[in-house]
Structures are given as structure tokens and as C-alpha cells.
Design a protein around this motif. Structure first.
Motif, PDB file in Angstrom:
ATOM      1  N   UNK A 167       0.824  -1.202   0.000  1.00 38.94           N
ATOM      2  CA  UNK A 167       0.000   0.000   0.000  1.00 38.94           C
ATOM      3  C   UNK A 167       0.864   1.261   0.000  1.00 38.94           C
ATOM      4  N   UNK A 168       2.036   1.201   0.650  1.00 33.20           N
ATOM      5  CA  UNK A 168       2.941   2.348   0.626  1.00 33.20           C
ATOM      6  C   UNK A 168       3.538   2.540  -0.761  1.00 33.20           C
ATOM      7  N   UNK A 169       3.941   1.431  -1.383  1.00 35.10           N
ATOM      8  CA  UNK A 169       4.485   1.507  -2.742  1.00 35.10           C
ATOM      9  C   UNK A 169       3.438   2.049  -3.702  1.00 35.10           C
ATOM     10  N   UNK A 170       2.209   1.546  -3.586  1.00 37.53           N
ATOM     11  CA  UNK A 170       1.144   2.007  -4.465  1.00 37.53           C
ATOM     12  C   UNK A 170       0.853   3.485  -4.293  1.00 37.53           C
ATOM     13  N   UNK A 171       0.768   3.949  -3.035  1.00 35.20           N
ATOM     14  CA  UNK A 171       0.503   5.361  -2.776  1.00 35.20           C
ATOM     15  C   UNK A 171       1.638   6.245  -3.290  1.00 35.20           C
ATOM     16  N   UNK A 172       2.877   5.790  -3.100  1.00 40.86           N
ATOM     17  CA  UNK A 172       4.027   6.557  -3.573  1.00 40.86           C
ATOM     18  C   UNK A 172       4.016   6.673  -5.096  1.00 40.86           C
ATOM     19  N   UNK A 173       3.711   5.577  -5.771  1.00 42.52           N
ATOM     20  CA  UNK A 173       3.663   5.606  -7.233  1.00 42.52           C
ATOM     21  C   UNK A 173       2.539   6.507  -7.731  1.00 42.52           C
ATOM     22  N   UNK A 174       1.371   6.405  -7.099  1.00 44.50           N
ATOM     23  CA  UNK A 174       0.247   7.256  -7.505  1.00 44.50           C
ATOM     24  C   UNK A 174       0.589   8.736  -7.329  1.00 44.50           C
ATOM     25  N   UNK A 175       1.244   9.075  -6.235  1.00 44.75           N
ATOM     26  CA  UNK A 175       1.647  10.465  -5.995  1.00 44.75           C
ATOM     27  C   UNK A 175       2.686  10.915  -7.011  1.00 44.75           C
ATOM     28  N   UNK A 176       3.593  10.018  -7.348  1.00 45.00           N
ATOM     29  CA  UNK A 176       4.641  10.340  -8.323  1.00 45.00           C
ATOM     30  C   UNK A 176       4.041  10.616  -9.694  1.00 45.00           C
ATOM     31  N   UNK A 177       3.116   9.745 -10.129  1.00 46.97           N
ATOM     32  CA  UNK A 177       2.483   9.945 -11.429  1.00 46.97           C
ATOM     33  C   UNK A 177       1.668  11.239 -11.441  1.00 46.97           C
ATOM     34  N   UNK A 178       0.989  11.526 -10.336  1.00 45.97           N
ATOM     35  CA  UNK A 178       0.199  12.766 -10.252  1.00 45.97           C
ATOM     36  C   UNK A 178       1.102  13.995 -10.281  1.00 45.97           C
ATOM     37  N   UNK A 179       2.271  13.898  -9.642  1.00 46.81           N
ATOM     38  CA  UNK A 179       3.220  15.017  -9.613  1.00 46.81           C
ATOM     39  C   UNK A 179       3.656  15.410 -11.017  1.00 46.81           C
ATOM     40  N   UNK A 180       3.855  14.404 -11.875  1.00 45.55           N
ATOM     41  CA  UNK A 180       4.284  14.667 -13.248  1.00 45.55           C
ATOM     42  C   UNK A 180       3.107  14.817 -14.205  1.00 45.55           C
ATOM     43  N   UNK A 181       1.901  14.753 -13.690  1.00 46.60           N
ATOM     44  CA  UNK A 181       0.734  14.924 -14.541  1.00 46.60           C
ATOM     45  C   UNK A 181       0.471  13.762 -15.475  1.00 46.60           C
ATOM     46  N   UNK A 182       0.869  12.571 -15.065  1.00 48.08           N
ATOM     47  CA  UNK A 182       0.678  11.384 -15.893  1.00 48.08           C
ATOM     48  C   UNK A 182      -0.651  10.721 -15.559  1.00 48.08           C
ATOM     49  N   UNK A 183      -1.442  10.474 -16.566  1.00 50.16           N
ATOM     50  CA  UNK A 183      -2.706   9.769 -16.357  1.00 50.16           C
ATOM     51  C   UNK A 183      -2.448   8.283 -16.132  1.00 50.16           C
ATOM     52  N   UNK A 184      -3.224   7.686 -15.232  1.00 47.08           N
ATOM     53  CA  UNK A 184      -3.083   6.253 -14.972  1.00 47.08           C
ATOM     54  C   UNK A 184      -3.499   5.475 -16.213  1.00 47.08           C
TER      55      UNK A 184
END
Length: 261
Positions: A110-127
Motif C-alpha cells: 500500500x505504501x508503494x502504491x501510494x508513492x507511485x500514484x503520488x509520483x504519477x500525479x506530480x508529473x501529470x501522468x494519467x493512470x
């Protein structure tokens, strides 16, 4: 009672604790009832056809396989290169780098997932499909790395030194000496990485967006109480599907150990 009898009793108890739930879910896959219940009152096979003909399940299966294959390919490349780099290090930083390399799989998903989601959002990358692949690659790399670094640590250094003494450059030494000896470890790591990626739920939840891998489809169907017979059949199929790479990886690991000796 003899001591070896107690050992077998303990082994049977542990195996029962681990595998009895799996046996029950497999039995449910053949139940005729639309809602799983124990004891099973009747058996049927039509759920298998219904599951295979479900387009949603087939799309989820295709997505899971594609993600697992790409994540495994990235893991083979990055994990092998990382292991070779760490194996060549001689400074005190070697253990620090090795610890950092295995950290992604040690952290809760869950920590890895949250970190990745935040990282993608920081760069404006759509899932998307590629964010799932990137998320899975973070822990698949560790699986390959662990297998390859263990193999390299058991590999006699004299072999590469002898190759250099005979005039071979670094690339030729890698291709003719190191790669053949690492092949079984890389293969075992790749198979385990594929199985782990195919089954992943937590990291995928944070990186998939609106897409559904097969484990996510199972989780959603169970949560909503829908298509439970198809869920049981799908779980049964996944057990069979993931058992194959795990068994092959175990065989390769055994062969790698024999080569090292």
C-alpha cells in the motif's frame, strides 16, 4: 510416539493450514450452486464455459498477461544490470546500495502504491497500461536482482579473471562466461516475477485507473457479491496458471545450486 512421527504430524498440520483453503475454493469451482456454500450439494461444469465466454474476464486476463510480460522483461534487464553492478562494487557503499535495491519489495504494497500514484500525479501522468507496468516493475526488478546477485556471489571470480588473461574483453567475458552461468538464475527470477506480477492487487489498485486486471476483477466481484461461481473458476485457473512458473523457477533454482557447487 517417535520423534519422526511428530515431525510428520507437524508437517501435515502446517500443510493443512496452508492449503486447505485452496482446496475448498477449488471444490467451489465445481459446485452447481450459484452461491458457494458448504457442504456442496451438487457438482457442475457449466461455470467453466460461462467464465470463458465472459468478455470482461477475457479482457482482464489479456491485460494481466501483457502487463506481467512487460514488467518481467524490464525486471530481467534492470535486475540483472543492478546485480552485476553491485557484485563489482568493493567499497562500503555496496551493502547500502544492495539494501536500497531490495527495499521496494520489503515495503508494504500500500505504501508503494501510494508513492507511485503520488509520483504519477506530480508529473501529470494519467493512470494507464504503462503506469501499471511501471508499478509492477518496481518489485519484479527485486525478484530478478535477488536471484542474480545470489548467483554472482557464488560464481568463482577466477573464471572471469581467466577469461581476461586469455584476451577476452568485458563483453565477450559476459557473453561466454558470466551469462551462461547466470542464465538459470535469471530464468528463475523472471518466472517468479511473472507470477508475482500476474497476481498483484494492491499496487495495481493505485496505478490502474479505470482498467481491470484479473486480480482486480476478482476483488471487485467478491466485494459486490457478483458472479461468485465465475470468481471461483477464475481463482482455480489462476492457481493452476501461476503454479507452472513457480515450479519451473524452483527447478531452475535447484539446477543453479548444482552448477554453483
Amino acid at each position: 510416539m517417535r520423534s519422526d512421527t511428530w515431525i510428520w504430524v507437524a508437517v501435515a498440520a502446517i500443510m493443512g493450514f496452508l492449503f486447505l483453503p485452496i482446496v475448498i475454493i477449488i471444490a467451489y469451482a465445481f459446485s452447481a450452486a450459484p452461491i458457494p456454500a458448504w457442504p456442496i450439494t451438487g457438482f457442475a461444469l457449466h461455470w467453466f464455459a460461462d467464465t470463458w465466454n465472459d468478455d470482461e474476464i477475457r479482457q482482464a486476463l489479456t491485460l494481466s498477461v501483457e502487463v506481467a510480460m512487460l514488467a518481467t522483461t524490464m525486471a530481467i534487464l534492470l535486475g540483472t544490470l543492478a546485480a552485476m553492478a553491485v557484485a563489482r562494487m568493493k567499497s562500503a557503499a555496496k551493502e547500502v546500495v544492495s539494501f536500497i535495491a531490495v527495499l521496494p519489495i520489503a515495503l508494504p504494497g500500500i505504501l508503494t502504491g501510494m508513492a507511485l500514484a503520488s509520483y504519477f500525479a506530480f508529473w501529470g501522468l494519467n493512470l494507464s497500461f504503462w503506469t501499471i507496468v511501471a508499478g509492477h516493475a518496481t518489485f519484479c526488478v527485486v525478484i530478478v536482482y535477488n536471484n542474480v546477485i545470489a548467483r554472482l556471489r557464488r560464481m568463482p571470480r577466477s573464471l572471469t579473471e581467466a577469461s581476461a588473461d586469455l584476451g577476452a574483453d568485458a563483453f565477450l567475458t559476459f557473453r561466454r562466461v558470466q551469462l551462461p552461468m547466470m542464465a538459470s538464475a535469471i530464468g528463475a527470477g523472471a518466472l517468479l516475477a511473472f507470477a508475482l506480477s500476474f497476481d498483484e492487487v494492491i499496487v495495481t489498485t493505485f496505478t490502474a485507473g479505470a482498467q481491470n486486471t484479473l486480480p482486480l476483477w476478482i476483488f471487485g466481484a467478491i466485494r459486490l457479491g457478483q458472479k461468485l461461481p465465475e470468481v471461483n473458476v477464475t481463482v482455480f485457473a489462476i492457481i493452476l496458471f501461476t503454479a507452472v512458473p513457480v515450479l519451473l523457477a524452483q527447478k531452475l533454482i535447484g539446477e543453479s545450486g548444482r552448477v554453483a557447487r
